[in-house]
Design an enzyme around this catalytic site. Structure first.
Site, PDB file in Angstrom:
ATOM      1  N   SER A 135       0.858  -1.189   0.000  1.00 49.44           N
ATOM      2  CA  SER A 135       0.000   0.000   0.000  1.00 49.44           C
ATOM      3  C   SER A 135       0.894   1.240   0.000  1.00 49.44           C
ATOM      4  O   SER A 135       2.072   1.161   0.363  1.00 49.44           O
ATOM      5  CB  SER A 135      -0.846  -0.003   1.283  1.00 49.44           C
ATOM      6  OG  SER A 135      -1.539   1.208   1.443  1.00 49.44           O
ATOM      7  N   TYR A 148      -2.028  -0.823  10.959  1.00 52.46           N
ATOM      8  CA  TYR A 148      -2.108  -1.142   9.519  1.00 52.46           C
ATOM      9  C   TYR A 148      -0.831  -0.712   8.809  1.00 52.46           C
ATOM     10  O   TYR A 148      -0.251  -1.471   8.022  1.00 52.46           O
ATOM     11  CB  TYR A 148      -3.337  -0.458   8.912  1.00 52.46           C
ATOM     12  CG  TYR A 148      -3.547  -0.768   7.439  1.00 52.46           C
ATOM     13  CD1 TYR A 148      -3.996  -2.019   7.022  1.00 52.46           C
ATOM     14  CD2 TYR A 148      -3.302   0.198   6.461  1.00 52.46           C
ATOM     15  CE1 TYR A 148      -4.200  -2.298   5.674  1.00 52.46           C
ATOM     16  CE2 TYR A 148      -3.508  -0.066   5.115  1.00 52.46           C
ATOM     17  CZ  TYR A 148      -3.957  -1.322   4.719  1.00 52.46           C
ATOM     18  OH  TYR A 148      -4.151  -1.598   3.379  1.00 52.46           O
TER      19      TYR A 148
HETATM   20  P1  NDP Z   1     -11.298  -6.264  -0.064  1.00 49.52           P
HETATM   21  O1  NDP Z   1     -11.751  -6.199   1.351  1.00 49.52           O
HETATM   22  O2  NDP Z   1     -12.281  -6.031  -1.146  1.00 49.52           O
HETATM   23  O3  NDP Z   1     -10.576  -7.672  -0.332  1.00 49.52           O
HETATM   24  C1  NDP Z   1      -9.786  -8.304   0.630  1.00 49.52           C
HETATM   25  C2  NDP Z   1      -9.617  -9.755   0.228  1.00 49.52           C
HETATM   26  O4  NDP Z   1      -8.778 -10.398   1.208  1.00 49.52           O
HETATM   27  C3  NDP Z   1     -10.934 -10.512   0.193  1.00 49.52           C
HETATM   28  O5  NDP Z   1     -10.957 -11.363  -0.913  1.00 49.52           O
HETATM   29  C4  NDP Z   1     -10.904 -11.322   1.471  1.00 49.52           C
HETATM   30  O6  NDP Z   1     -11.589 -12.557   1.285  1.00 49.52           O
HETATM   31  C5  NDP Z   1      -9.413 -11.589   1.601  1.00 49.52           C
HETATM   32  N1  NDP Z   1      -9.053 -11.965   2.956  1.00 49.52           N
HETATM   33  C6  NDP Z   1      -9.152 -11.237   4.092  1.00 49.52           C
HETATM   34  N2  NDP Z   1      -8.765 -11.971   5.141  1.00 49.52           N
HETATM   35  C7  NDP Z   1      -8.404 -13.181   4.662  1.00 49.52           C
HETATM   36  C8  NDP Z   1      -7.930 -14.363   5.248  1.00 49.52           C
HETATM   37  N3  NDP Z   1      -7.715 -14.459   6.568  1.00 49.52           N
HETATM   38  N4  NDP Z   1      -7.656 -15.425   4.453  1.00 49.52           N
HETATM   39  C9  NDP Z   1      -7.879 -15.360   3.130  1.00 49.52           C
HETATM   40  N5  NDP Z   1      -8.314 -14.251   2.503  1.00 49.52           N
HETATM   41  C10 NDP Z   1      -8.584 -13.191   3.271  1.00 49.52           C
HETATM   42  O7  NDP Z   1     -10.115  -5.226  -0.145  1.00 49.52           O
HETATM   43  P2  NDP Z   1      -9.043  -4.848  -1.291  1.00 49.52           P
HETATM   44  O8  NDP Z   1      -9.308  -5.531  -2.541  1.00 49.52           O
HETATM   45  O9  NDP Z   1      -8.961  -3.383  -1.266  1.00 49.52           O
HETATM   46  O10 NDP Z   1      -7.718  -5.394  -0.597  1.00 49.52           O
HETATM   47  C11 NDP Z   1      -6.762  -6.197  -1.257  1.00 49.52           C
HETATM   48  C12 NDP Z   1      -5.368  -5.777  -0.826  1.00 49.52           C
HETATM   49  O11 NDP Z   1      -5.116  -4.453  -1.268  1.00 49.52           O
HETATM   50  C13 NDP Z   1      -5.167  -5.759   0.693  1.00 49.52           C
HETATM   51  O12 NDP Z   1      -3.896  -6.320   0.997  1.00 49.52           O
HETATM   52  C14 NDP Z   1      -5.179  -4.269   1.023  1.00 49.52           C
HETATM   53  O13 NDP Z   1      -4.451  -3.973   2.182  1.00 49.52           O
HETATM   54  C15 NDP Z   1      -4.542  -3.701  -0.237  1.00 49.52           C
HETATM   55  N6  NDP Z   1      -4.786  -2.275  -0.454  1.00 49.52           N
HETATM   56  C16 NDP Z   1      -6.062  -1.800  -0.602  1.00 49.52           C
HETATM   57  C17 NDP Z   1      -6.278  -0.445  -0.744  1.00 49.52           C
HETATM   58  C18 NDP Z   1      -7.656   0.134  -0.810  1.00 49.52           C
HETATM   59  O14 NDP Z   1      -7.807   1.356  -0.675  1.00 49.52           O
HETATM   60  N7  NDP Z   1      -8.691  -0.655  -1.009  1.00 49.52           N
HETATM   61  C19 NDP Z   1      -5.149   0.502  -0.823  1.00 49.52           C
HETATM   62  C20 NDP Z   1      -3.870  -0.115  -0.708  1.00 49.52           C
HETATM   63  C21 NDP Z   1      -3.695  -1.444  -0.536  1.00 49.52           C
HETATM   64  P3  NDP Z   1     -12.488 -13.308   2.366  1.00 49.52           P
HETATM   65  O15 NDP Z   1     -13.091 -12.286   3.277  1.00 49.52           O
HETATM   66  O16 NDP Z   1     -13.486 -14.040   1.521  1.00 49.52           O
HETATM   67  O17 NDP Z   1     -11.542 -14.252   3.052  1.00 49.52           O
END
Ligand code: NDP
Length: 243
Positions: A135, A148
């Site tokens: 990020s 975070y």
């Molecule tokens: P979402 O919340 O839409 O997606 C997060 C994903 O992570 C989901 O598919 C969720 O699936 C999965 N996840 C969470 N916990 C677990 C777990 N314990 N095991 C397996 N899968 C898990 O958010 P984003 O798409 O935004 O996030 C994706 C990445 O991008 C993250 O690492 C986030 O920190 C990073 N990011 C996002 C930003 C933003 O502004 N959105 C900015 C910068 C970085 P499920 O719940 O089904 O397990």
């Protein structure tokens, strides 16, 4: 039948960036191993040559077993996108420390577990790409982001160190560092006033922040380079994001 394109593993493929990345790589003909806890979201994508498994990335053995299962079906993983993450923003004196634990487990150990599942095979094959989603909060600080930011600085640090260690084995390692993206991520933060402030910040950037598709495009750009080119880091944010 032999697949023409190699297997891509994506964690956190049930929403947001991971889901958009899955759709993009699939549209380009790659077989996929999709991992997240919500199986139904991944199955609903209905992508061809795709194995979706409900796996918690904090479960090291389950993640490794899932990769073995995917490789048995589609051949060796050519890339893993370690994307699964959670963002639980909090004011440090009030935030439940369990939320720090959860973020450290998913965002840091989950990434290491993904690395663990593929690195030895990639070294053996002298080929592969490990793409870790960090990020902008892995490069600079933000209010109410202490834990975070700690996890994302960790992702930046471990990814660069991993790149140095795997370079000699012809394995590419990339950090993707997005700014604000419109996904479900903020929804898990439990402090309503912090959530409202974050939404206000996004609104201040004008009509839109990044889309998950924008980030998927950056991930694919890094992957699609010739074998001898390693994109070490991509930092991307909405043009109007100042911080
Ligand atoms: P979402 O919340 O839409 O997606 C997060 C994903 O992570 C989901 O598919 C969720 O699936 C999965 N996840 C969470 N916990 C677990 C777990 N314990 N095991 C397996 N899968 C898990 O958010 P984003 O798409 O935004 O996030 C994706 C990445 O991008 C993250 O690492 C986030 O920190 C990073 N990011 C996002 C930003 C933003 O502004 N959105 C900015 C910068 C970085 P499920 O719940 O089904 O397990």
């Amino acid at each position: 039948m032999q697949n023409r394109k190699p297997l891509i593993v994506i964690t956190g493929a049930s929403s947001g960036i991971g889901l958009a990345t899955a759709q993009l790589f699939s549209s380009l003909g790659h077989p996929l191993l999709l991992l997240a806890r919500r199986l139904e979201n991944m199955q609903a994508l209905n992508l061809p040559d795709t194995l979706a498994l409900s796996v918690d990335v904090t479960d090291r053995a389950a993640l490794a077993a899932a990769v073995q299962q995917g490789e048995a079906r589609f051949g060796p993983a050519d890339a893993i996108v370690n994307n699964a993450g959670v963002m639980l923003l909090g004011e440090i004196t009030r935030q439940d420390p369990d939320q720090w634990d959860r973020m450290l487990d998913v965002n840091v150990k989950g990434v290491l577990n993904g690395v663990h599942a593929v690195a030895a095979g990639m070294v053996q094959r002298q080929r592969g790409s490990i793409i870790n989603v960090s990020s902008v909060a892995g490069r600079k600080t933000f209010p109410n982001h202490v834990a975070y930011v700690g996890t994302k600085f960790a992702v930046h640090g471990l990814t660069e160190n991993l790149r140095e260690e795997l370079a000699a084995h012809n394995v590419r390692v990339t950090t993707i560092a997005p700014g604000a993206v419109e996904t479900e991520l903020l929804g898990h933060t439990t402090d309503d006033s912090i959530k409202a402030g974050y939404e206000e910040w996004k609104t201040s950037m004008g009509s839109k922040v990044l889309s998950a598709q924008d980030v998927a495009n950056a991930i694919h750009y890094a992957y699609a380079q010739p074998d001898g080119v390693c994109i070490r880091e991509i930092v991307l944010a909405a043009t109007r994001q100042q911080a």
